[in-house]
Design a protein around this motif. Structure first.
Motif, PDB file in Angstrom:
ATOM      1  N   LYS A  25       0.859  -1.189   0.000  1.00 20.74           N
ATOM      2  CA  LYS A  25       0.000   0.000   0.000  1.00 20.74           C
ATOM      3  C   LYS A  25       0.893   1.236   0.000  1.00 20.74           C
ATOM      4  CE  LYS A  25      -4.266  -1.702   1.005  1.00 20.74           C
ATOM      5  NZ  LYS A  25      -5.499  -1.312   0.353  1.00 20.74           N
ATOM      6  N   ASP A  26       0.427   2.310  -0.667  1.00 18.66           N
ATOM      7  CA  ASP A  26       1.151   3.572  -0.558  1.00 18.66           C
ATOM      8  C   ASP A  26       0.603   4.343   0.642  1.00 18.66           C
ATOM      9  OD1 ASP A  26      -1.187   4.934  -1.365  1.00 18.66           O
ATOM     10  OD2 ASP A  26      -0.425   5.349  -3.378  1.00 18.66           O
ATOM     11  N   LEU A  74      18.556   4.642 -10.437  1.00 15.28           N
ATOM     12  CA  LEU A  74      18.150   3.881  -9.256  1.00 15.28           C
ATOM     13  C   LEU A  74      16.763   4.305  -8.790  1.00 15.28           C
ATOM     14  CD1 LEU A  74      19.131   1.864  -6.967  1.00 15.28           C
ATOM     15  CD2 LEU A  74      19.573   3.940  -5.632  1.00 15.28           C
ATOM     16  N   ALA A  75      15.925   3.326  -8.501  1.00 16.52           N
ATOM     17  CA  ALA A  75      14.669   3.552  -7.789  1.00 16.52           C
ATOM     18  C   ALA A  75      14.923   3.158  -6.335  1.00 16.52           C
ATOM     19  CB  ALA A  75      13.552   2.693  -8.375  1.00 16.52           C
ATOM     20  N   SER A  76      14.444   3.973  -5.412  1.00 18.33           N
ATOM     21  CA  SER A  76      14.622   3.688  -3.985  1.00 18.33           C
ATOM     22  C   SER A  76      13.259   3.520  -3.343  1.00 18.33           C
ATOM     23  CB  SER A  76      15.387   4.830  -3.313  1.00 18.33           C
ATOM     24  OG  SER A  76      16.672   4.957  -3.877  1.00 18.33           O
ATOM     25  N   VAL A  77      13.133   2.452  -2.551  1.00 19.14           N
ATOM     26  CA  VAL A  77      11.850   2.104  -1.951  1.00 19.14           C
ATOM     27  C   VAL A  77      12.056   1.807  -0.467  1.00 19.14           C
ATOM     28  CG1 VAL A  77       9.853   0.556  -2.051  1.00 19.14           C
ATOM     29  CG2 VAL A  77      11.163   1.036  -4.142  1.00 19.14           C
ATOM     30  N   VAL A  78      11.237   2.437   0.379  1.00 20.64           N
ATOM     31  CA  VAL A  78      11.207   2.150   1.806  1.00 20.64           C
ATOM     32  C   VAL A  78       9.861   1.507   2.098  1.00 20.64           C
ATOM     33  CG1 VAL A  78      11.145   3.164   4.120  1.00 20.64           C
ATOM     34  CG2 VAL A  78      12.789   4.014   2.432  1.00 20.64           C
ATOM     35  N   ASN A  96       3.618   9.509   8.084  1.00 18.74           N
ATOM     36  CA  ASN A  96       4.513  10.080   9.091  1.00 18.74           C
ATOM     37  C   ASN A  96       5.968   9.771   8.769  1.00 18.74           C
ATOM     38  OD1 ASN A  96       2.325  11.103  10.493  1.00 18.74           O
ATOM     39  ND2 ASN A  96       2.297   9.455  12.002  1.00 18.74           N
ATOM     40  N   LEU A  97       6.252   8.532   8.383  1.00 15.26           N
ATOM     41  CA  LEU A  97       7.615   8.140   8.023  1.00 15.26           C
ATOM     42  C   LEU A  97       8.092   8.927   6.799  1.00 15.26           C
ATOM     43  CD1 LEU A  97       9.871   5.954   8.701  1.00 15.26           C
ATOM     44  CD2 LEU A  97       8.863   4.647   6.824  1.00 15.26           C
ATOM     45  N   ARG A  98       7.252   8.990   5.776  1.00 17.93           N
ATOM     46  CA  ARG A  98       7.596   9.697   4.546  1.00 17.93           C
ATOM     47  C   ARG A  98       7.889  11.170   4.826  1.00 17.93           C
ATOM     48  NH1 ARG A  98       2.886   9.817   0.429  1.00 17.93           N
ATOM     49  NH2 ARG A  98       2.184  11.376   1.904  1.00 17.93           N
ATOM     50  N   VAL A 106      11.777   9.178  -2.859  1.00 16.80           N
ATOM     51  CA  VAL A 106      11.851   7.793  -2.403  1.00 16.80           C
ATOM     52  C   VAL A 106      10.425   7.269  -2.300  1.00 16.80           C
ATOM     53  CG1 VAL A 106      12.508   6.291  -0.482  1.00 16.80           C
ATOM     54  CG2 VAL A 106      13.994   8.207  -1.132  1.00 16.80           C
ATOM     55  N   LEU A 107      10.146   6.159  -2.948  1.00 19.78           N
ATOM     56  CA  LEU A 107       8.821   5.547  -2.888  1.00 19.78           C
ATOM     57  C   LEU A 107       8.648   4.939  -1.496  1.00 19.78           C
ATOM     58  CD1 LEU A 107       6.198   4.724  -4.325  1.00 19.78           C
ATOM     59  CD2 LEU A 107       7.420   2.692  -5.162  1.00 19.78           C
ATOM     60  N   THR A 108       7.686   5.457  -0.746  1.00 22.27           N
ATOM     61  CA  THR A 108       7.455   4.988   0.615  1.00 22.27           C
ATOM     62  C   THR A 108       6.132   4.229   0.639  1.00 22.27           C
ATOM     63  OG1 THR A 108       8.606   6.955   1.406  1.00 22.27           O
ATOM     64  CG2 THR A 108       7.373   5.693   3.037  1.00 22.27           C
ATOM     65  N   LEU A 109       6.200   2.998   1.111  1.00 22.34           N
ATOM     66  CA  LEU A 109       5.057   2.092   1.105  1.00 22.34           C
ATOM     67  C   LEU A 109       4.931   1.433   2.471  1.00 22.34           C
ATOM     68  CD1 LEU A 109       5.969   0.342  -2.270  1.00 22.34           C
ATOM     69  CD2 LEU A 109       4.330   2.220  -1.960  1.00 22.34           C
TER      70      LEU A 109
END
Length: 156
Positions: A25-26, A74-78, A96-98, A106-109
């Motif tokens: 989920k995003d 580079l794609a970065s994902v957290v 909150n993290l994002r 940075v893609l945050t999921l």
């Protein structure tokens, strides 16, 4: 469009496998698949337990690591897999993290069902799991570190 599975490569969660469809989920609570990184030359994916100082450090340094390699494709994902109290994360905790770590690029999921999804990537019982995935979506390396030098060396 995601690349076909290379000859001799399995689809799965182990080192050397091509990344399978992986539903997350995003931070707006929309369904997202890690297939969203298809087209990147490489991807760094790091998994965050909200109670883990090493994981939190990786989330915090994600923008700087991404900036260093962005020009290389580079794609970065957290991916948030647990809250600070070991609970299931929500869109609010993801946001909150994002926001806390300025994940603009940075893609945050988050994983609403980590025991059934993201924990399949673990081969050892350590936190701060990161992976580097190549342009064919093959898992090239898995590592457990929050050292910026070691992260950058693993990505190159």
């Amino acid at each position: 469009m995601c690349p076909a599975t290379p000859n001799g490569v399995s689809v799965g969660y182990a080192l050397g496998d091509q990344l399978p469809s992986h539903k997350l989920k995003d931070c707006e609570d929309n369904d997202v698949d890690l297939e969203a990184i298809c087209g990147a030359k490489a991807a760094w994916v790091t998994f965050v337990h909200g109670w883990c100082p090493h994981c939190i450090k990786n989330a915090g340094q994600a923008p700087a690591v991404h900036a260093k390699f962005e020009q290389d494709g580079l794609a970065s994902v957290v991916v948030l897999v647990e809250t600070a109290t070991s609970g299931k994360p929500t869109a609010k905790e993801c946001k909150n993290l994002r926001e806390q770590y300025n994940h603009d690029k940075v893609l945050t999921l988050y994983d609403p069902n980590p025991q059934g999804n993201s924990f399949k990537f673990w081969e050892q019982n350590y936190t701060a799991l990161s992976m580097v995935i190549d342009g064919d979506r093959v898992i090239k390396t898995k590592f457990h570190t929050d050292s910026p030098g070691q992260l950058e060396a693993a990505i190159t």
